[in-house]
Design a protein around this motif. Sequence first.
Motif, PDB file in Angstrom:
ATOM      1  N   THR A 237       2.137   1.794  -1.551  1.00 48.87           N
ATOM      2  CA  THR A 237       1.364   2.175  -2.737  1.00 48.87           C
ATOM      3  C   THR A 237       0.501   3.387  -2.424  1.00 48.87           C
ATOM      4  N   VAL A 238      -0.390   3.741  -3.364  1.00 49.35           N
ATOM      5  CA  VAL A 238      -1.199   4.947  -3.193  1.00 49.35           C
ATOM      6  C   VAL A 238      -2.007   4.889  -1.913  1.00 49.35           C
ATOM      7  N   PRO A 239      -2.153   5.975  -1.237  1.00 47.44           N
ATOM      8  CA  PRO A 239      -1.649   7.316  -1.563  1.00 47.44           C
ATOM      9  C   PRO A 239      -0.408   7.727  -0.746  1.00 47.44           C
TER      10      PRO A 239
ATOM     11  N   GLY B 199      -2.965  11.674 -16.342  1.00 52.12           N
ATOM     12  CA  GLY B 199      -2.917  11.479 -14.894  1.00 52.12           C
ATOM     13  C   GLY B 199      -1.716  12.170 -14.263  1.00 52.12           C
ATOM     14  N   ALA B 200      -1.850  12.477 -12.978  1.00 55.05           N
ATOM     15  CA  ALA B 200      -0.760  13.106 -12.227  1.00 55.05           C
ATOM     16  C   ALA B 200      -0.827  12.580 -10.798  1.00 55.05           C
ATOM     17  N   GLY B 201      -0.955  11.278 -10.674  1.00 55.36           N
ATOM     18  CA  GLY B 201      -1.081  10.646  -9.354  1.00 55.36           C
ATOM     19  C   GLY B 201       0.254  10.122  -8.850  1.00 55.36           C
ATOM     20  N   GLY B 202       0.179   9.169  -7.941  1.00 56.86           N
ATOM     21  CA  GLY B 202       1.357   8.676  -7.234  1.00 56.86           C
ATOM     22  C   GLY B 202       2.434   8.065  -8.115  1.00 56.86           C
ATOM     23  N   VAL B 203       2.055   7.439  -9.223  1.00 59.41           N
ATOM     24  CA  VAL B 203       3.058   6.729 -10.026  1.00 59.41           C
ATOM     25  C   VAL B 203       3.574   7.582 -11.181  1.00 59.41           C
TER      26      VAL B 203
ATOM     27  N   GLY C  50      -1.643  15.478 -18.910  1.00 59.70           N
ATOM     28  CA  GLY C  50      -2.994  15.989 -18.698  1.00 59.70           C
ATOM     29  C   GLY C  50      -3.601  15.371 -17.462  1.00 59.70           C
ATOM     30  N   ASN C  51      -4.157  16.210 -16.598  1.00 58.73           N
ATOM     31  CA  ASN C  51      -4.787  15.671 -15.387  1.00 58.73           C
ATOM     32  C   ASN C  51      -6.075  16.427 -15.092  1.00 58.73           C
ATOM     33  N   ARG C  52      -7.058  15.706 -14.578  1.00 55.66           N
ATOM     34  CA  ARG C  52      -8.350  16.324 -14.261  1.00 55.66           C
ATOM     35  C   ARG C  52      -8.152  17.518 -13.329  1.00 55.66           C
ATOM     36  N   THR C  53      -7.354  17.332 -12.292  1.00 54.19           N
ATOM     37  CA  THR C  53      -7.063  18.423 -11.367  1.00 54.19           C
ATOM     38  C   THR C  53      -5.765  19.097 -11.813  1.00 54.19           C
ATOM     39  N   LEU C  54      -5.904  20.286 -12.355  1.00 53.55           N
ATOM     40  CA  LEU C  54      -4.769  20.990 -12.960  1.00 53.55           C
ATOM     41  C   LEU C  54      -3.611  21.176 -11.979  1.00 53.55           C
ATOM     42  N   LYS C  55      -3.960  21.501 -10.735  1.00 49.59           N
ATOM     43  CA  LYS C  55      -2.972  21.781  -9.700  1.00 49.59           C
ATOM     44  C   LYS C  55      -1.952  20.637  -9.554  1.00 49.59           C
ATOM     45  N   LYS C  56      -2.435  19.413  -9.667  1.00 45.48           N
ATOM     46  CA  LYS C  56      -1.528  18.274  -9.494  1.00 45.48           C
ATOM     47  C   LYS C  56      -0.561  18.127 -10.666  1.00 45.48           C
ATOM     48  N   ALA C  57      -1.027  18.511 -11.856  1.00 42.84           N
ATOM     49  CA  ALA C  57      -0.117  18.511 -13.017  1.00 42.84           C
ATOM     50  C   ALA C  57       0.925  19.619 -12.838  1.00 42.84           C
TER      51      ALA C  57
ATOM     52  N   THR D  66      -2.012   6.769 -16.669  1.00 39.77           N
ATOM     53  CA  THR D  66      -1.566   6.521 -15.285  1.00 39.77           C
ATOM     54  C   THR D  66      -2.668   6.855 -14.282  1.00 39.77           C
ATOM     55  N   THR D  67      -3.870   7.104 -14.776  1.00 40.72           N
ATOM     56  CA  THR D  67      -4.980   7.382 -13.850  1.00 40.72           C
ATOM     57  C   THR D  67      -5.582   6.058 -13.378  1.00 40.72           C
ATOM     58  N   SER D  68      -6.528   6.147 -12.482  1.00 36.27           N
ATOM     59  CA  SER D  68      -7.212   4.939 -12.028  1.00 36.27           C
ATOM     60  C   SER D  68      -8.431   4.652 -12.907  1.00 36.27           C
ATOM     61  N   LEU D  69      -8.619   5.441 -13.952  1.00 31.39           N
ATOM     62  CA  LEU D  69      -9.751   5.193 -14.851  1.00 31.39           C
ATOM     63  C   LEU D  69      -9.555   3.852 -15.555  1.00 31.39           C
ATOM     64  N   GLY D  70     -10.599   3.034 -15.549  1.00 29.49           N
ATOM     65  CA  GLY D  70     -10.513   1.730 -16.196  1.00 29.49           C
ATOM     66  C   GLY D  70     -10.325   0.589 -15.219  1.00 29.49           C
TER      67      GLY D  70
ATOM     68  N   GLY E   2     -14.512   0.686 -11.317  1.00 28.84           N
ATOM     69  CA  GLY E   2     -14.314   2.122 -11.119  1.00 28.84           C
ATOM     70  C   GLY E   2     -14.846   2.907 -12.313  1.00 28.84           C
ATOM     71  N   ASP E   3     -14.582   4.207 -12.313  1.00 29.21           N
ATOM     72  CA  ASP E   3     -14.995   5.047 -13.448  1.00 29.21           C
ATOM     73  C   ASP E   3     -14.152   4.731 -14.674  1.00 29.21           C
ATOM     74  N   ASP E   4     -14.615   5.243 -15.812  1.00 28.71           N
ATOM     75  CA  ASP E   4     -13.845   5.046 -17.034  1.00 28.71           C
ATOM     76  C   ASP E   4     -13.823   6.319 -17.877  1.00 28.71           C
TER      77      ASP E   4
HETATM   78  P1  ATR Z   1      -3.387   9.993  -5.792  1.00 26.13           P
HETATM   79  O1  ATR Z   1      -3.748  11.068  -6.772  1.00 26.13           O
HETATM   80  O2  ATR Z   1      -4.080  10.115  -4.473  1.00 26.13           O
HETATM   81  O3  ATR Z   1      -1.929   9.739  -5.689  1.00 26.13           O
HETATM   82  P2  ATR Z   1      -3.626   7.871  -7.623  1.00 26.13           P
HETATM   83  O4  ATR Z   1      -4.485   6.657  -7.649  1.00 26.13           O
HETATM   84  O5  ATR Z   1      -2.184   7.747  -7.716  1.00 26.13           O
HETATM   85  O6  ATR Z   1      -4.044   8.674  -6.338  1.00 26.13           O
HETATM   86  O7  ATR Z   1      -4.061   8.851  -8.794  1.00 26.13           O
HETATM   87  C1  ATR Z   1      -5.282   8.838  -9.328  1.00 26.13           C
HETATM   88  C2  ATR Z   1      -5.196   9.510 -10.698  1.00 26.13           C
HETATM   89  O8  ATR Z   1      -6.369   9.173 -11.422  1.00 26.13           O
HETATM   90  C3  ATR Z   1      -5.169  11.027 -10.593  1.00 26.13           C
HETATM   91  O9  ATR Z   1      -4.457  11.541 -11.694  1.00 26.13           O
HETATM   92  C4  ATR Z   1      -6.652  11.354 -10.680  1.00 26.13           C
HETATM   93  O10 ATR Z   1      -6.966  12.644 -11.121  1.00 26.13           O
HETATM   94  P3  ATR Z   1      -7.142  13.842 -10.042  1.00 26.13           P
HETATM   95  O11 ATR Z   1      -5.757  14.275  -9.716  1.00 26.13           O
HETATM   96  O12 ATR Z   1      -7.941  14.856 -10.747  1.00 26.13           O
HETATM   97  O13 ATR Z   1      -7.866  13.254  -8.867  1.00 26.13           O
HETATM   98  C5  ATR Z   1      -7.093  10.358 -11.731  1.00 26.13           C
HETATM   99  N1  ATR Z   1      -8.527  10.118 -11.695  1.00 26.13           N
HETATM  100  C6  ATR Z   1      -9.215   9.365 -10.805  1.00 26.13           C
HETATM  101  N2  ATR Z   1     -10.529   9.360 -11.089  1.00 26.13           N
HETATM  102  C7  ATR Z   1     -10.682  10.143 -12.199  1.00 26.13           C
HETATM  103  C8  ATR Z   1     -11.808  10.549 -12.992  1.00 26.13           C
HETATM  104  N3  ATR Z   1     -13.048  10.134 -12.696  1.00 26.13           N
HETATM  105  N4  ATR Z   1     -11.566  11.339 -14.062  1.00 26.13           N
HETATM  106  C9  ATR Z   1     -10.322  11.756 -14.360  1.00 26.13           C
HETATM  107  N5  ATR Z   1      -9.232  11.427 -13.659  1.00 26.13           N
HETATM  108  C10 ATR Z   1      -9.393  10.622 -12.583  1.00 26.13           C
END
Ligand code: ATR
Length: 276
Positions: free
Chosen positions: A63-65, A130-134, A153-160, A191-195, A199-201
């Motif tokens: 699982t992540v990461p 989100g643009a994380g692991g899943v 849409g992802n907070r960090t543009l680079k990952k999108a 698909t983010t970890s928000l919620g 954690g954060d929301d």
């Molecule tokens: P990883 O990115 O290390 O694979 P993940 O749990 O799969 O970890 O992904 C976390 C996701 O939740 C990412 O899309 C992350 O956004 P960033 O790429 O900008 O980090 C998103 N995420 C986590 N906390 C967030 C927050 N406070 N606001 C917005 N997006 C959040």
Amino acid sequence: MMEKKFGIIGKPLSHSLSPILHSYWFKKNKINANYSLIEIELEEIKGIIARIRSGALQGINVTVPYKQAVIPFLDTIVDEAKKTLSVNTITLNEKGKLVGSNTDVYGFEQGFISKINTHNLKQSKIFVLGAGGVTPSIIYALKKKGFEKIFVGNRTLKKAEDIKKKFPFIKIVEWQNIELEAESTDIMINTTSLGLKSGDDFKQEFKNIKKNLIYYDIVYNPQETMMIKKFKKRNIQTLNGLEMFIYQGQRSFSLWNKVNPELDEDLKQTIMSELK
Ligand code: ATR
């Protein structure tokens, strides 16, 4: 017979319910095995994978990461793992090769896509947050089903942008514009970890959305995220990630044990009681 050993690697892992899921099925299928949480650092991946090769472990979930990070240590990756470059299940095959598979795609297909009404899919606008692991698994499954309008849409543009390299057909949305983009969305997928519990929301209100929006939250702990609660109050159709979790586990279990375990009501109750 000797006890088989399985586990899940990742960090953090305290929230994982995979041990409960697999232990339930080991018992039901009279398999002498245990499944443990293996919280590790990046540098430890190599050592853990060596333990599968040597037979000390019969298989692991990832699982992540680390879903991408494990790939260089494997002999081959197959099917959906190839399409997504995301591995969540590792097995040793009969020829002694370490094989990386992806069961998240199957989990999402069974746990979400098969549950919604999918006529008009070419016209439906999907918005993936989100643009994380899943996320690659979600996008791949949606495209495979025939959806064409997929926004990310992802907070960090680079990952999108990195995801777009793999899936050039997606449209990228900047994080400050997600509320606006949501207004014309038919299916929104978090698909983010928000919620996640403690954690954060989301800070966005998503006031102007379609009445027939479908909201899917990959989070299942808590069962109802703040977003699900809010949308439910507004009579928006919502679904959480519990079934996706169970289905991905079912496919992993059958890869390891050559038995397709049953997904019964008692299992769902067992998992849900852990979420209270
Ligand atoms: P990883 O990115 O290390 O694979 P993940 O749990 O799969 O970890 O992904 C976390 C996701 O939740 C990412 O899309 C992350 O956004 P960033 O790429 O900008 O980090 C998103 N995420 C986590 N906390 C967030 C927050 N406070 N606001 C917005 N997006 C959040």
